[in-house]
Design an enzyme around this catalytic site. Structure first.
Site, PDB file in Angstrom:
ATOM      1  N   TYR A   9      68.046  99.325  21.899  1.00 20.48           N
ATOM      2  CA  TYR A   9      67.937  98.892  23.302  1.00 20.48           C
ATOM      3  C   TYR A   9      66.878  99.684  24.061  1.00 20.48           C
ATOM      4  O   TYR A   9      65.870  99.129  24.535  1.00 20.48           O
ATOM      5  CB  TYR A   9      69.314  99.014  23.957  1.00 20.48           C
ATOM      6  CG  TYR A   9      69.350  98.835  25.461  1.00 20.48           C
ATOM      7  CD1 TYR A   9      68.615  97.837  26.092  1.00 20.48           C
ATOM      8  CD2 TYR A   9      70.150  99.657  26.247  1.00 20.48           C
ATOM      9  CE1 TYR A   9      68.663  97.657  27.467  1.00 20.48           C
ATOM     10  CE2 TYR A   9      70.218  99.492  27.618  1.00 20.48           C
ATOM     11  CZ  TYR A   9      69.464  98.500  28.233  1.00 20.48           C
ATOM     12  OH  TYR A   9      69.514  98.339  29.591  1.00 20.48           O
ATOM     13  N   ASP A  59      63.287 102.649  12.104  1.00 19.49           N
ATOM     14  CA  ASP A  59      64.634 102.204  12.469  1.00 19.49           C
ATOM     15  C   ASP A  59      65.338 101.673  11.225  1.00 19.49           C
ATOM     16  O   ASP A  59      64.718 100.984  10.401  1.00 19.49           O
ATOM     17  CB  ASP A  59      64.567 101.102  13.547  1.00 19.49           C
ATOM     18  CG  ASP A  59      65.865 100.947  14.310  1.00 19.49           C
ATOM     19  OD1 ASP A  59      66.872 100.547  13.686  1.00 19.49           O
ATOM     20  OD2 ASP A  59      65.884 101.224  15.517  1.00 19.49           O
ATOM     21  N   ASP A  85      65.848 105.299   7.246  1.00 20.43           N
ATOM     22  CA  ASP A  85      66.758 106.228   7.908  1.00 20.43           C
ATOM     23  C   ASP A  85      66.075 107.576   8.103  1.00 20.43           C
ATOM     24  O   ASP A  85      65.332 108.035   7.231  1.00 20.43           O
ATOM     25  CB  ASP A  85      68.012 106.391   7.032  1.00 20.43           C
ATOM     26  CG  ASP A  85      69.168 107.015   7.772  1.00 20.43           C
ATOM     27  OD1 ASP A  85      69.099 108.227   8.072  1.00 20.43           O
ATOM     28  OD2 ASP A  85      70.145 106.297   8.053  1.00 20.43           O
ATOM     29  N   ALA A 122      66.932 107.609  17.610  1.00 18.84           N
ATOM     30  CA  ALA A 122      67.829 107.227  16.517  1.00 18.84           C
ATOM     31  C   ALA A 122      69.111 108.052  16.537  1.00 18.84           C
ATOM     32  O   ALA A 122      69.080 109.266  16.382  1.00 18.84           O
ATOM     33  CB  ALA A 122      67.119 107.402  15.177  1.00 18.84           C
ATOM     34  N   ALA A 123      70.245 107.382  16.736  1.00 19.99           N
ATOM     35  CA  ALA A 123      71.535 108.072  16.803  1.00 19.99           C
ATOM     36  C   ALA A 123      72.657 107.050  16.829  1.00 19.99           C
ATOM     37  O   ALA A 123      72.465 105.902  17.242  1.00 19.99           O
ATOM     38  CB  ALA A 123      71.622 108.953  18.055  1.00 19.99           C
ATOM     39  N   TYR A 182      80.620 112.584  19.855  1.00 19.04           N
ATOM     40  CA  TYR A 182      79.278 112.102  20.186  1.00 19.04           C
ATOM     41  C   TYR A 182      78.546 113.118  21.069  1.00 19.04           C
ATOM     42  O   TYR A 182      77.435 113.552  20.755  1.00 19.04           O
ATOM     43  CB  TYR A 182      79.368 110.743  20.873  1.00 19.04           C
ATOM     44  CG  TYR A 182      78.108 110.315  21.571  1.00 19.04           C
ATOM     45  CD1 TYR A 182      76.923 110.150  20.862  1.00 19.04           C
ATOM     46  CD2 TYR A 182      78.095 110.067  22.941  1.00 19.04           C
ATOM     47  CE1 TYR A 182      75.756 109.761  21.502  1.00 19.04           C
ATOM     48  CE2 TYR A 182      76.942 109.663  23.589  1.00 19.04           C
ATOM     49  CZ  TYR A 182      75.773 109.515  22.863  1.00 19.04           C
ATOM     50  OH  TYR A 182      74.625 109.137  23.498  1.00 19.04           O
ATOM     51  N   PHE A 195      72.472 109.002  31.951  1.00 21.28           N
ATOM     52  CA  PHE A 195      73.761 108.528  32.417  1.00 21.28           C
ATOM     53  C   PHE A 195      73.892 107.089  31.897  1.00 21.28           C
ATOM     54  O   PHE A 195      73.901 106.886  30.702  1.00 21.28           O
ATOM     55  CB  PHE A 195      73.878 108.723  33.922  1.00 21.28           C
ATOM     56  CG  PHE A 195      74.211 110.180  34.239  1.00 21.28           C
ATOM     57  CD1 PHE A 195      75.442 110.526  34.753  1.00 21.28           C
ATOM     58  CD2 PHE A 195      73.311 111.205  33.958  1.00 21.28           C
ATOM     59  CE1 PHE A 195      75.768 111.869  34.992  1.00 21.28           C
ATOM     60  CE2 PHE A 195      73.621 112.530  34.191  1.00 21.28           C
ATOM     61  CZ  PHE A 195      74.853 112.863  34.708  1.00 21.28           C
ATOM     62  N   ARG A 247      92.345 104.335  31.212  1.00 15.84           N
ATOM     63  CA  ARG A 247      92.080 104.883  29.890  1.00 15.84           C
ATOM     64  C   ARG A 247      92.064 106.404  29.989  1.00 15.84           C
ATOM     65  O   ARG A 247      91.572 106.972  30.981  1.00 15.84           O
ATOM     66  CB  ARG A 247      90.727 104.390  29.357  1.00 15.84           C
ATOM     67  CG  ARG A 247      90.679 102.903  29.116  1.00 15.84           C
ATOM     68  CD  ARG A 247      89.334 102.458  28.605  1.00 15.84           C
ATOM     69  NE  ARG A 247      88.267 102.711  29.568  1.00 15.84           N
ATOM     70  CZ  ARG A 247      87.053 102.176  29.496  1.00 15.84           C
ATOM     71  NH1 ARG A 247      86.749 101.364  28.494  1.00 15.84           N
ATOM     72  NH2 ARG A 247      86.141 102.441  30.406  1.00 15.84           N
ATOM     73  N   ASP A 249      88.888 109.067  31.433  1.00 22.91           N
ATOM     74  CA  ASP A 249      87.892 108.456  32.312  1.00 22.91           C
ATOM     75  C   ASP A 249      87.839 109.212  33.645  1.00 22.91           C
ATOM     76  O   ASP A 249      88.757 109.088  34.468  1.00 22.91           O
ATOM     77  CB  ASP A 249      88.250 106.995  32.596  1.00 22.91           C
ATOM     78  CG  ASP A 249      87.609 106.029  31.625  1.00 22.91           C
ATOM     79  OD1 ASP A 249      86.756 106.474  30.836  1.00 22.91           O
ATOM     80  OD2 ASP A 249      87.968 104.841  31.661  1.00 22.91           O
TER      81      ASP A 249
END
Length: 329
Positions: free
Chosen positions: A11, A31, A50, A73-74, A140, A168, A281, A284
């Site tokens: 994206y 990618d 990779d 890349a992650a 993460y 963000f 949740r 949050d």
């Protein structure tokens, strides 16, 4: 000299590639299509592979004069990172280790790193500043913070200069409508809301409406992806002119609630977009807003697509043109 964009079919990475091409840069894309899409790469030279594969890294660095790396890349799903941390340590941390070792081997001294606001964990105050405590609450965020620390030591040992950008909520789509946000599974609020408008989901779930906010729903900082890309360009130029290693927040500086997102999407799309209140949740926070004063002051970054309507309109244009994302193409 070329710019290597890892994760350049994703994206944010695809938007980065387009901007570099528009600036007539020589672009190399790496990618593995774990989340990216070949149709999102609008130019440059594409390598499918990779970042943990040293043979493909050697092939790229041996055959191209790489000036700098922009590293996207992650793996980036918070929930998945909590049930499969091995994937995140392997891809995010070990993958970046392989990349940095290749950079050192071939004398590449500049990297712009895609980090995350997840490095902060639960904020002690808002807006969040770069000097605030970094105590991630998921694997993460922990792996991204570990990469930041690794970058610092590679700078110390090998003089590889870096700028780490803590995002963000990236959102919206390119003004051309050619590229946009297409994840599988989709976990981001704005595209999920727009999928309801497209009739691909029956409703949008709101997780909690009793937070201490103006309408009871969580508030988040949404940044247009093109403004985010502009910050990467400024970071790259800073490194090109001998800038020192730095960490910067990237945010709009203004928060929008879940209900505000939904209501604005109703106006933009002309669709009802049914919503249903669910239980909160775990984990949050009520409000997450960035202070981007540091990058504005030091790199003169000025986001220009700051209105929520602009962000959602650009995303809606993409989704209308690509209702099934890149997969149909």
């Amino acid at each position: 000299m070329a710019i290597l964009v890892t994760g350049g079919a994703g994206y944010i990475g695809s938007h980065m590639v387009k901007e570099l091409l528009d600036r007539e840069e020589d672009v190399i894309v790496l990618d593995n299509f774990q989340q990216g899409h070949e149709a999102a790469v609008l130019g440059g030279k594409l390598f499918v592979g990779d970042i943990r594969d040293t043979s493909i890294l050697n092939k790229i660095f041996e055959n191209h004069a790489i000036e700098a790396v922009i590293h996207f890349a992650a793996s980036a799903l918070v929930g998945e990172s909590m049930v499969n941390p091995s994937k995140y340590y392997s891809n995010n941390l070990y993958g970046t280790l392989c990349l940095l070792d290749a950079m050192h081997q071939y004398g590449v001294k500049k990297i712009v790193f895609s980090s995350t606001a997840a490095t902060y964990g639960e904020p002690v105050k808002v807006p969040i500043q770069e000097t605030d405590a970094t105590i991630p609450t998921n694997a993460y965020g922990e792996t991204k913070l570990a990469v930041e620390k690794m970058l610092r030591w590679y700078d110390t040992a090998h003089d590889i200069k870096y700028i780490a950008l803590r995002y963000f909520n990236a959102s919206g789509a390119h003004e051309s409508g050619l590229i946009g946000e297409d994840h599988e599974p989709e976990t981001h609020l704005i595209p999920i809301v727009l999928q309801v408008a497209l009739g691909q989901r029956s409703k949008i779930d709101i997780y909690g409406d009793d937070y201490p906010t103006k309408d009871g729903t969580c508030i988040r900082d949404y940044l247009h992806v093109s403004d985010l890309v502009d910050a990467h360009i400024l970071a790259l130029e800073k490194l090109r002119t001998g800038g020192e290693s730095k960490i910067y927040n990237l945010g709009n500086g203004k928060g929008y609630s879940v209900k505000e997102i939904i209501e604005t999407a109703r106006i933009v799309t002309g669709h009802q977009i049914p919503a249903e209140i669910k239980e909160r949740r775990n984990g949050d926070p009520a409000v997450l807003i960035a202070s981007s004063d540091k990058i504005k002051s030091e790199l003169n970054w000025t986001p220009i697509r700051t209105k929520l309507e602009q962000i959602i309109e650009s995303a809606w244009k993409w989704h209308l043109n690509h209702p099934m994302g890149y997969r149909k193409e």
